[in-house]
Design an enzyme around this catalytic site. Structure first.
Site, PDB file in Angstrom:
ATOM      1  N   GLU A 178       4.495  -5.607   7.431  1.00  7.77           N
ATOM      2  CA  GLU A 178       3.751  -4.479   8.027  1.00  7.77           C
ATOM      3  C   GLU A 178       4.157  -3.960   9.445  1.00  7.77           C
ATOM      4  O   GLU A 178       4.151  -3.229  10.025  1.00  7.77           O
ATOM      5  CB  GLU A 178       2.267  -4.671   7.860  1.00  7.77           C
ATOM      6  CG  GLU A 178       1.443  -4.485   6.796  1.00  7.77           C
ATOM      7  CD  GLU A 178       1.744  -5.679   5.769  1.00  7.77           C
ATOM      8  OE1 GLU A 178       2.475  -6.508   5.992  1.00  7.77           O
ATOM      9  OE2 GLU A 178       0.953  -5.505   4.626  1.00  7.77           O
TER      10      GLU A 178
ATOM     11  N   ALA B 179       0.797  -1.129   0.017  1.00  5.40           N
ATOM     12  CA  ALA B 179      -0.024   0.015   0.085  1.00  5.40           C
ATOM     13  C   ALA B 179       1.044   1.360   0.125  1.00  5.40           C
ATOM     14  O   ALA B 179       2.155   1.099   0.541  1.00  5.40           O
ATOM     15  CB  ALA B 179      -0.957  -0.138   1.276  1.00  5.40           C
TER      16      ALA B 179
ATOM     17  N   GLU C 211      -0.488  -9.363  -0.660  1.00  2.00           N
ATOM     18  CA  GLU C 211      -1.728  -9.666  -0.517  1.00  2.00           C
ATOM     19  C   GLU C 211      -2.635  -9.819  -1.763  1.00  2.00           C
ATOM     20  O   GLU C 211      -3.283 -10.692  -1.870  1.00  2.00           O
ATOM     21  CB  GLU C 211      -2.533  -8.832   0.505  1.00  2.00           C
ATOM     22  CG  GLU C 211      -1.891  -8.783   2.063  1.00  2.00           C
ATOM     23  CD  GLU C 211      -2.252  -7.479   2.806  1.00  2.00           C
ATOM     24  OE1 GLU C 211      -2.017  -6.466   2.535  1.00  2.00           O
ATOM     25  OE2 GLU C 211      -2.982  -7.828   3.916  1.00  2.00           O
TER      26      GLU C 211
ATOM     27  N   GLY D 198       0.532  -5.153   0.855  1.00  2.00           N
ATOM     28  CA  GLY D 198      -0.580  -5.243  -0.221  1.00  2.00           C
ATOM     29  C   GLY D 198      -0.207  -5.872  -1.414  1.00  2.00           C
ATOM     30  O   GLY D 198      -1.185  -6.089  -2.039  1.00  2.00           O
TER      31      GLY D 198
HETATM   32  N1  COA Z   1       4.753   3.317  -0.410  1.00  2.00           N
HETATM   33  C1  COA Z   1       4.964   4.427  -1.012  1.00  2.00           C
HETATM   34  N2  COA Z   1       6.240   4.416  -1.527  1.00  2.00           N
HETATM   35  C2  COA Z   1       6.936   3.591  -1.924  1.00  2.00           C
HETATM   36  C3  COA Z   1       6.620   2.203  -1.262  1.00  2.00           C
HETATM   37  C4  COA Z   1       5.302   1.998  -0.491  1.00  2.00           C
HETATM   38  N3  COA Z   1       4.892   0.906  -0.359  1.00  2.00           N
HETATM   39  N4  COA Z   1       7.572   1.224  -1.674  1.00  2.00           N
HETATM   40  C5  COA Z   1       8.431   2.024  -2.250  1.00  2.00           C
HETATM   41  N5  COA Z   1       8.166   3.272  -2.303  1.00  2.00           N
HETATM   42  C6  COA Z   1       8.700   4.371  -2.959  1.00  2.00           C
HETATM   43  C7  COA Z   1      10.022   4.878  -2.416  1.00  2.00           C
HETATM   44  O1  COA Z   1       9.563   5.678  -1.334  1.00  2.00           O
HETATM   45  C8  COA Z   1      10.950   5.262  -3.455  1.00  2.00           C
HETATM   46  O2  COA Z   1      10.306   6.865  -3.730  1.00  2.00           O
HETATM   47  P1  COA Z   1      11.302   8.035  -3.957  1.00  2.00           P
HETATM   48  O3  COA Z   1      12.240   7.447  -5.070  1.00  2.00           O
HETATM   49  O4  COA Z   1      10.448   9.009  -4.291  1.00  2.00           O
HETATM   50  O5  COA Z   1      11.907   8.156  -2.735  1.00  2.00           O
HETATM   51  C9  COA Z   1      10.699   4.431  -4.619  1.00  2.00           C
HETATM   52  O6  COA Z   1       9.432   4.008  -4.327  1.00  2.00           O
HETATM   53  C10 COA Z   1      11.829   3.481  -4.590  1.00  2.00           C
HETATM   54  O7  COA Z   1      11.991   2.685  -3.551  1.00  2.00           O
HETATM   55  P2  COA Z   1      13.351   2.543  -2.667  1.00  2.00           P
HETATM   56  O8  COA Z   1      12.913   2.299  -1.161  1.00  2.00           O
HETATM   57  O9  COA Z   1      14.275   3.929  -2.962  1.00  2.00           O
HETATM   58  O10 COA Z   1      13.849   1.261  -3.483  1.00  2.00           O
HETATM   59  P3  COA Z   1      14.783   0.317  -2.757  1.00  2.00           P
HETATM   60  O11 COA Z   1      15.358  -0.604  -3.797  1.00  2.00           O
HETATM   61  O12 COA Z   1      16.107   1.013  -1.982  1.00  2.00           O
HETATM   62  O13 COA Z   1      13.914  -0.567  -1.649  1.00  2.00           O
HETATM   63  C11 COA Z   1      12.125  -1.879  -1.102  1.00  2.00           C
HETATM   64  C12 COA Z   1      13.031  -1.487  -2.259  1.00  2.00           C
HETATM   65  C13 COA Z   1      10.729  -2.693  -1.771  1.00  2.00           C
HETATM   66  C14 COA Z   1      12.748  -2.747  -0.136  1.00  2.00           C
HETATM   67  C15 COA Z   1      11.549  -0.617  -0.322  1.00  2.00           C
HETATM   68  O14 COA Z   1      11.049   0.356  -1.097  1.00  2.00           O
HETATM   69  C16 COA Z   1      10.586  -0.850   0.935  1.00  2.00           C
HETATM   70  O15 COA Z   1      10.781  -1.503   1.853  1.00  2.00           O
HETATM   71  N6  COA Z   1       9.192  -0.538   0.403  1.00  2.00           N
HETATM   72  C17 COA Z   1       8.051  -0.642   1.112  1.00  2.00           C
HETATM   73  C18 COA Z   1       7.704  -2.007   1.736  1.00  2.00           C
HETATM   74  C19 COA Z   1       6.628  -2.280   2.651  1.00  2.00           C
HETATM   75  O16 COA Z   1       6.894  -1.765   3.717  1.00  2.00           O
HETATM   76  N7  COA Z   1       5.130  -2.292   2.061  1.00  2.00           N
HETATM   77  C20 COA Z   1       4.273  -2.490   2.867  1.00  2.00           C
HETATM   78  C21 COA Z   1       3.571  -1.347   2.983  1.00  2.00           C
HETATM   79  S1  COA Z   1       1.938  -1.787   4.037  1.00  2.00           S
END
Ligand code: COA
Length: 258
Positions: A134, A66, A114, A111
């Site tokens: 989460e 999400a 999910e 999400g």
């Molecule tokens: N919601 C909003 N933005 C998200 C996102 C999410 N769930 N997942 C990634 N993004 C965004 C990042 O903020 C970043 O945006 P920016 O370039 O404007 O800063 C962009 O997507 C790229 O992500 P980034 O974190 O820089 O890539 P990474 O390769 O370093 O890491 C992940 C990849 C997937 C490990 C990391 O993005 C992450 O942990 N995301 C969240 C996962 C999560 O907790 N999901 C559950 C949500 S309930």
């Protein structure tokens, strides 16, 4: 409808839905979820659509969860609605009378995991990663993850994945039954379409009855209600504020249990 965050392609009875927010790793914001709902309304209504594939744009992510940047608007009251609406859309996918296959092309987190689990079948590329992180944000999965993961992989492994928030590889996902097939990135769409074609050759009414019966064996309405209640309860904690702030500020959270 004019779709901004989804690409839709209809071909020979197959609707392919591509989540198209690559710069945000295809995170599901409210608008994307509503578009997904309307794409599935179409899949239900249009007779010529006989199977659906869901995938993500780019090589990095299926859906990274999400959209955390929208979490700042959540409070205890609207969080229940947030969870229930997501559950309803994903239940609509699981109950779609036409087969729905996830082609998981990268991160399937929160999400996104999910969403993949709401599909009837999951095919993953070998770079895909799955997880329900989460608890690292001070919340719990709110779109049915606590209900579907134990069904797919068993309670013990579901407990470990949800409580640690650890990501697992596609290969591990296949070993535990979360993923049906793992293929190379190049082969992902071919393999997914091959499975869809096999199902498309079968009797559509029989296929839809089979989906209904399998779902009937695995749905516990009160479990979903418990999840929505717990999700909204987690939103009022300091740990939720700290967890989401830490993600957006790109730092480790400091949880206090309050
Ligand atoms: N919601 C909003 N933005 C998200 C996102 C999410 N769930 N997942 C990634 N993004 C965004 C990042 O903020 C970043 O945006 P920016 O370039 O404007 O800063 C962009 O997507 C790229 O992500 P980034 O974190 O820089 O890539 P990474 O390769 O370093 O890491 C992940 C990849 C997937 C490990 C990391 O993005 C992450 O942990 N995301 C969240 C996962 C999560 O907790 N999901 C559950 C949500 S309930």
């Amino acid at each position: 409808m004019d779709y901004q965050n989804l690409l839709l392609e209809k071909n020979d009875g197959l609707l392919t839905i591509t989540i198209n927010r690559e710069s945000k790793l295809n995170a599901l914001n409210g608008k994307t979820l509503q578009e997904l709902k309307s794409a599935f309304d179409m899949a239900y209504d249009e007779e010529e659509i006989r199977a659906v594939i869901i995938t993500g744009k780019g090589e990095k992510a299926f859906v990274a969860g999400a959209d955390i940047s929208e979490f700042k608007d959540l409070n205890e009251l609207n969080a229940r609605k947030f969870s229930e609406e997501g559950q309803e859309i994903f239940n609509g996918i699981e109950n779609c009378p036409k087969p729905v296959i996830a082609a998981v092309n990268g991160f399937a987190l929160g999400g996104g995991c999910e969403l993949a689990m709401a599909c009837h079948i999951r095919v993953a590329s070998d770079n895909a990663k799955f997880g329900l992180p989460e608890v690292s944000l001070g919340i719990i999965p709110g779109y049915g993850g606590t209900q579907r993961l134990p069904i797919l992989v068993g309670k013990g492994i579901a407990n470990e994945m949800i409580l640690t928030g650890d990501m697992i590889s596609a290969k591990r996902g296949h070993e535990i039954g979360l993923v049906n097939h793992v293929v190379s990135q190049d082969e992902l769409m071919n393999k997914t379409k091959e499975i869809a074609a096999k199902i498309l050759a079968k009797a559509p009414i029989a296929v839809s009855h089979a989906i209904d019966c399998i779902n009937a064996a695995h749905t516990n309405a009160s479990g979903y209600q418990t999840e929505a209640n717990a999700f909204s309860s987690a939103i009022k904690t300091d740990d939720f504020t700290e967890g989401t702030s830490a993600f957006l500020e790109k730092r480790k959270p400091n949880f206090t249990g309050k």
